[in-house]
Design an enzyme around this catalytic site. Structure first.
Site, mmCIF file in Angstrom:
data_model
loop_
_atom_site.group_PDB
_atom_site.id
_atom_site.type_symbol
_atom_site.label_atom_id
_atom_site.label_comp_id
_atom_site.label_asym_id
_atom_site.label_seq_id
_atom_site.Cartn_x
_atom_site.Cartn_y
_atom_site.Cartn_z
ATOM 1 N N ASP A 1 36.032 45.502 54.187
ATOM 2 C CA ASP A 1 35.162 45.424 55.555
ATOM 3 C C ASP A 1 35.528 44.140 56.445
ATOM 4 O O ASP A 1 36.147 43.332 56.038
ATOM 5 C CB ASP A 1 33.689 45.393 55.133
ATOM 6 C CG ASP A 1 33.383 43.780 54.896
ATOM 7 O OD1 ASP A 1 34.076 43.270 53.951
ATOM 8 O OD2 ASP A 1 32.428 43.178 55.706
ATOM 9 N N ARG B 1 34.508 49.839 55.911
ATOM 10 C CA ARG B 1 34.387 50.026 54.692
ATOM 11 C C ARG B 1 34.917 51.432 54.331
ATOM 12 O O ARG B 1 35.478 51.917 53.363
ATOM 13 C CB ARG B 1 33.314 49.852 53.951
ATOM 14 C CG ARG B 1 32.982 48.351 53.600
ATOM 15 C CD ARG B 1 31.809 47.996 52.804
ATOM 16 N NE ARG B 1 31.197 47.047 52.872
ATOM 17 C CZ ARG B 1 31.618 45.727 52.405
ATOM 18 N NH1 ARG B 1 32.670 45.711 51.704
ATOM 19 N NH2 ARG B 1 30.991 44.442 52.544
ATOM 20 N N GLU C 1 38.922 45.496 40.903
ATOM 21 C CA GLU C 1 38.869 44.770 42.070
ATOM 22 C C GLU C 1 39.649 45.538 43.396
ATOM 23 O O GLU C 1 40.561 46.353 43.022
ATOM 24 C CB GLU C 1 39.573 43.469 42.054
ATOM 25 C CG GLU C 1 38.748 42.360 41.682
ATOM 26 C CD GLU C 1 37.889 41.682 43.019
ATOM 27 O OE1 GLU C 1 37.750 42.459 43.952
ATOM 28 O OE2 GLU C 1 37.396 40.626 42.789
ATOM 29 N N ASP C 2 39.141 45.303 44.595
ATOM 30 C CA ASP C 2 39.829 45.933 45.684
ATOM 31 C C ASP C 2 40.974 45.070 45.964
ATOM 32 O O ASP C 2 42.034 45.559 46.131
ATOM 33 C CB ASP C 2 38.542 45.908 46.855
ATOM 34 C CG ASP C 2 38.021 44.510 47.158
ATOM 35 O OD1 ASP C 2 38.355 43.421 46.183
ATOM 36 O OD2 ASP C 2 37.029 44.271 47.878
ATOM 37 N N ASP D 1 43.403 38.085 46.989
ATOM 38 C CA ASP D 1 43.949 37.238 47.908
ATOM 39 C C ASP D 1 44.191 35.938 47.503
ATOM 40 O O ASP D 1 45.369 35.843 47.208
ATOM 41 C CB ASP D 1 42.572 37.199 49.213
ATOM 42 C CG ASP D 1 43.188 36.577 50.422
ATOM 43 O OD1 ASP D 1 44.415 36.311 50.729
ATOM 44 O OD2 ASP D 1 42.170 36.735 51.270
ATOM 45 N N PHE E 1 44.631 40.173 57.100
ATOM 46 C CA PHE E 1 43.556 40.492 57.123
ATOM 47 C C PHE E 1 43.581 42.122 57.203
ATOM 48 O O PHE E 1 43.747 42.449 58.084
ATOM 49 C CB PHE E 1 42.351 39.841 58.087
ATOM 50 C CG PHE E 1 41.182 40.157 57.554
ATOM 51 C CD1 PHE E 1 40.784 39.535 56.561
ATOM 52 C CD2 PHE E 1 40.255 41.239 58.023
ATOM 53 C CE1 PHE E 1 39.133 39.641 55.992
ATOM 54 C CE2 PHE E 1 38.904 41.446 57.686
ATOM 55 C CZ PHE E 1 38.430 40.556 56.594
ATOM 56 N N LYS F 1 47.878 40.171 47.854
ATOM 57 C CA LYS F 1 48.698 39.492 48.658
ATOM 58 C C LYS F 1 49.012 38.362 48.097
ATOM 59 O O LYS F 1 48.943 37.194 47.958
ATOM 60 C CB LYS F 1 47.787 39.061 49.937
ATOM 61 C CG LYS F 1 46.892 40.030 50.557
ATOM 62 C CD LYS F 1 46.079 39.354 51.610
ATOM 63 C CE LYS F 1 45.075 39.998 52.299
ATOM 64 N NZ LYS F 1 44.075 39.105 53.120
ATOM 65 N N LYS G 1 30.978 44.411 47.286
ATOM 66 C CA LYS G 1 30.810 45.776 47.485
ATOM 67 C C LYS G 1 32.268 46.415 47.669
ATOM 68 O O LYS G 1 32.321 47.564 47.714
ATOM 69 C CB LYS G 1 30.189 45.954 48.939
ATOM 70 C CG LYS G 1 28.830 45.309 48.819
ATOM 71 C CD LYS G 1 28.221 45.504 50.385
ATOM 72 C CE LYS G 1 27.083 44.688 50.612
ATOM 73 N NZ LYS G 1 26.490 44.526 52.059
ATOM 74 N N GLY G 2 33.164 45.511 47.712
ATOM 75 C CA GLY G 2 34.590 45.990 48.229
ATOM 76 C C GLY G 2 35.395 47.072 47.210
ATOM 77 O O GLY G 2 36.001 47.852 47.818
#
Ligand code: 5GP
Length: 183
Positions: free
Chosen positions: A163, A169, A103-104, A107, A156, A135, A47-48
């Site tokens: 979220d 979000r 993509e959000d 990581d 984070f 990141k 959902k990101g």
């Protein structure tokens, strides 16, 4: 939701609403130039990536198609395991298509690396990645990101689609979550 609405939950604001907006515009200008005539299929990862997809798609001055995948990397909490399960697959046949994964955040890179290989195996003409955030210090596998908004520290973060336990979000900024919220 604005930063002031959840100020006590945030350790630091990394990107203001305005900075995010400027990042999206920069990404859109580069994508338009590169795909010149090849109508890309934007694949958003639920959902990101909902906010990135919605704003990026509207900023693009060319025709695009949009489709969605939902994947889950096993393990709750704040770490990715790299074991990926498809919760919702694409509706679109990728044969001959120019696919742009939206993509959000990248990581560890494990989820995206899996996704790239999966979509490439479906006969796409090209598969590239657009990510708002990355990141670099968290990378466990190097994934080529053709269109990157911002490199951020290995902490984070929440907001703009990201979220913690389904909250934040709808925060307009991107912020580091205060440890007291998840410890
Ligand atoms: P990766 O496989 O690259 O480690 O991360 C995959 C997914 O984990 C991302 O698409 C995102 O949903 C989630 N994730 C990674 N880092 C963060 C973070 O800092 N905050 C939040 N909210 N989600 C993250």
């Amino acid at each position: 939701m604005d930063v002031d609405d959840v100020r006590g939950d945030l350790a630091e604001v990394l990107l203001t609403e305005q900075q995010v907006r400027e990042g999206i515009v920069r990404l859109a200008r580069r994508i338009e130039a590169d795909y010149d005539g090849d109508r890309p299929l934007l694949v958003g990862v639920l959902k990101g990536a909902v906010m990135v997809m919605a704003d990026l798609a509207r900023e693009l001055r060319v025709h695009v198609d949009m489709d969605w995948m939902a994947v889950s990397s096993y393990g709750a909490g704040t770490r990715s395991s790299g074991v990926v399960r498809i919760l919702k697959d694409l509706d679109t046949d990728l044969t001959g298509r120019h696919v742009l994964i939206v993509e959000d955040i990248v990581d560890s890179g494990l989820t995206l690396s899996w996704l790239l290989a999966n979509l490439e195996s479906r006969g796409a003409a090209s598969v590239r990645v657009c990510a708002l955030l990355r990141k670099p210090d968290a990378a466990r596998i190097v994934v080529p990101v053709s269109y990157l908004g911002f490199d951020i520290p290995n902490e984070f973060v929440v907001g703009y689609g990201l979220d913690y336990a389904e909250r934040y979000r709808n925060l307009k900024a991107v912020a580091v979550l205060a440890p007291h919220v998840y410890q």
